[in-house]
Enzyme design. Sequence first.
Site, PDB file in Angstrom:
ATOM      1  N   THR A 144       0.821  -1.222   0.000  1.00 42.93           N
ATOM      2  CA  THR A 144       0.000   0.000   0.000  1.00 42.93           C
ATOM      3  C   THR A 144       0.852   1.267   0.000  1.00 42.93           C
ATOM      4  O   THR A 144       1.887   1.342   0.661  1.00 42.93           O
ATOM      5  CB  THR A 144      -0.922  -0.003   1.239  1.00 42.93           C
ATOM      6  N   PRO A 146       0.401   5.873  -0.297  1.00 41.33           N
ATOM      7  CA  PRO A 146      -0.593   6.919  -0.055  1.00 41.33           C
ATOM      8  C   PRO A 146      -1.603   7.051  -1.204  1.00 41.33           C
ATOM      9  O   PRO A 146      -2.772   7.313  -0.965  1.00 41.33           O
ATOM     10  CB  PRO A 146       0.260   8.184   0.084  1.00 41.33           C
ATOM     11  N   SER A 150      -6.501   0.285  -2.755  1.00 40.62           N
ATOM     12  CA  SER A 150      -7.291  -0.674  -3.542  1.00 40.62           C
ATOM     13  C   SER A 150      -6.732  -0.792  -4.956  1.00 40.62           C
ATOM     14  O   SER A 150      -6.718  -1.874  -5.539  1.00 40.62           O
ATOM     15  CB  SER A 150      -8.743  -0.199  -3.629  1.00 40.62           C
ATOM     16  N   THR A 176       1.804  -3.476   8.484  1.00 38.04           N
ATOM     17  CA  THR A 176       1.748  -4.219   9.745  1.00 38.04           C
ATOM     18  C   THR A 176       3.149  -4.721  10.107  1.00 38.04           C
ATOM     19  O   THR A 176       3.818  -5.344   9.275  1.00 38.04           O
ATOM     20  CB  THR A 176       0.764  -5.406   9.609  1.00 38.04           C
ATOM     21  N   ARG A 266      -6.331 -13.988   2.424  1.00 30.66           N
ATOM     22  CA  ARG A 266      -7.721 -13.546   2.609  1.00 30.66           C
ATOM     23  C   ARG A 266      -8.546 -14.534   3.438  1.00 30.66           C
ATOM     24  O   ARG A 266      -9.290 -14.106   4.328  1.00 30.66           O
ATOM     25  CB  ARG A 266      -8.375 -13.241   1.253  1.00 30.66           C
ATOM     26  N   ILE A 360     -27.984  -5.766  21.573  1.00 27.81           N
ATOM     27  CA  ILE A 360     -28.724  -6.727  22.404  1.00 27.81           C
ATOM     28  C   ILE A 360     -28.470  -6.467  23.890  1.00 27.81           C
ATOM     29  O   ILE A 360     -29.346  -6.623  24.725  1.00 27.81           O
ATOM     30  CB  ILE A 360     -28.370  -8.179  21.989  1.00 27.81           C
ATOM     31  N   GLY A 362     -28.114  -3.663  25.108  1.00 23.72           N
ATOM     32  CA  GLY A 362     -28.752  -2.391  25.452  1.00 23.72           C
ATOM     33  C   GLY A 362     -27.734  -1.382  25.945  1.00 23.72           C
ATOM     34  O   GLY A 362     -26.594  -1.348  25.475  1.00 23.72           O
ATOM     35  N   GLU A 388      -6.202  -6.187   3.425  1.00 21.42           N
ATOM     36  CA  GLU A 388      -6.207  -7.328   2.481  1.00 21.42           C
ATOM     37  C   GLU A 388      -7.297  -7.166   1.420  1.00 21.42           C
ATOM     38  O   GLU A 388      -7.848  -8.151   0.934  1.00 21.42           O
ATOM     39  CB  GLU A 388      -6.411  -8.652   3.230  1.00 21.42           C
ATOM     40  N   THR A 390     -10.549  -4.192   0.483  1.00 23.54           N
ATOM     41  CA  THR A 390     -11.797  -3.809   1.162  1.00 23.54           C
ATOM     42  C   THR A 390     -12.945  -4.722   0.718  1.00 23.54           C
ATOM     43  O   THR A 390     -12.831  -5.434  -0.296  1.00 23.54           O
ATOM     44  CB  THR A 390     -12.175  -2.352   0.810  1.00 23.54           C
TER      45      THR A 390
END
Length: 409
Positions: A144, A146, A150, A176, A266, A360, A362, A388, A390
């Site tokens: 990746t 800047p 994708s 990572t 993936r 659920i 709350g 990996e 989108t």
Amino acid sequence: MAIEFSLGKKHLEMREGIRALAKNVIRPQALAWDREGGIPEDFLRNMARMATSMGSNAMRSGLGEDDDKKNEEKSRAKGGGNLFGVLASEELAWGDGGFLLCLPGPGLGGPPVRASGTPEQKKRFFEVFQDIEGPLKWGAYGLTEPAAGSDVAGIRTSCRKDGKHWVLNGRKCYITNGARASWTVIFATIDPGLGRAGHRAFVVEKGTPGFAVGRIEEKMGLRASETAELVLEDCRVPEENLLGGEEKYVSKEGFMTAMKTFDNTRPLVGAMACGIGRAAYDYACDFVKDNYVLSRPIPRYAAIVERLAKVGRSLDAARTLTWRAAWMADNGLANAKEASMSKALAGQAAIRACIEAIEICGAEGSIARDHQLLEKWFRDIKVYDIFEGTGQIQRIVISKRLISDLKSF
Ligand SMILES: Cc1cc2nc3c(=O)[nH]c(=O)nc-3n(C[C@H](O)[C@H](O)[C@H](O)COP(=O)(O)OP(=O)(O)OC[C@H]3O[C@@H](n4cnc5c(N)ncnc54)[C@H](O)[C@@H]3O)c2cc1C
């Protein structure tokens, strides 16, 4: 062809072992690691030792450890390293998603070296992880940029040959374990005008002049995991570090190296999402058992259980897709579509599971009492539908494959 959905004894035993570890050792520390933004190295070292003493690469295989063809054959015969990886990944992510990404080992850098490296490169770059008593070692994967996330084909990091070196210039982001990695697989281009055909993949070692760590990101979730920017300024990389050697790049092979990585990773990322989704689902089930079964009117209980059932169904379907994609990889079958399907569904199912669990429960679910786990999972899970590839990109991959492959569906 026979269809087999049950796991063998070895896989079941391994899963039980990792499940217990996730419950008793990893989960209890997840909130502290999230607060502190990292995991103590001693703890990681103990985990690496434990994986080794279990006689397998259980924890590390999840992110790619094995190397040559012989091992691949062996792992296939034993039931498969990829299946093993998705099982381990789900369990460990149930304990803590950040922990899984922090584990020493080649990480996301492993699959491209395994897929495209020469035997000499595999030996050289995997060897550094053998000594678990010395300083901990990581690998990383730098694709990746800047202006190219994708749009993988649009990378701008440049590489040009100069004598026995390649000279790299550019910037990689969101990598990572990028700052701590002993080496990073860096994707660059000889000419952006050539698109995919211009791509080259290099293993760039820590300490190479011109290779520096930029910003370390402050993230919303997975805060225990390090995410770094890498800067290459006239970085001279020895020609032996061009992954696969020059003959590999006759036809778009650099780009294919990046893509092959995704076919293996993936399903693993999908399995990790399933682990976090299942953690939230389990939490909500316990909450309903404790708070609803006897004390609430039946229609309300039934409505809540219907929501849980929907979450459970989706997670189960996603898990099955991760198993299928991993099984295909273990059996040498092309699995790009299935890998994308597993990740696309798992990301969405797990995000839904985290949202439903909060709703659920709350008001209780929305209170971040000293960072409670539900809140942490809600922050952690979103990125599984981003890195990996989108969710939108997975759906594009799937639809392209379905359209070009209508006969087989
Ligand atoms: C925690 C974390 C760890 C990461 N680790 C790594 C790593 O180790 N190595 C590495 O190389 N990268 C890594 N990444 C980067 C990650 O892979 C990218 O963030 C991801 O590919 C998306 O790229 P982008 O962020 O540039 O978003 P963009 O590509 O700019 O996308 C922005 C939005 O536009 C949508 N979009 C883009 N193109 C299309 C299209 N054609 N059709 C429809 N919608 C589209 C996307 O789906 C998204 O919703 C990491 C990211 C994070 C957050």
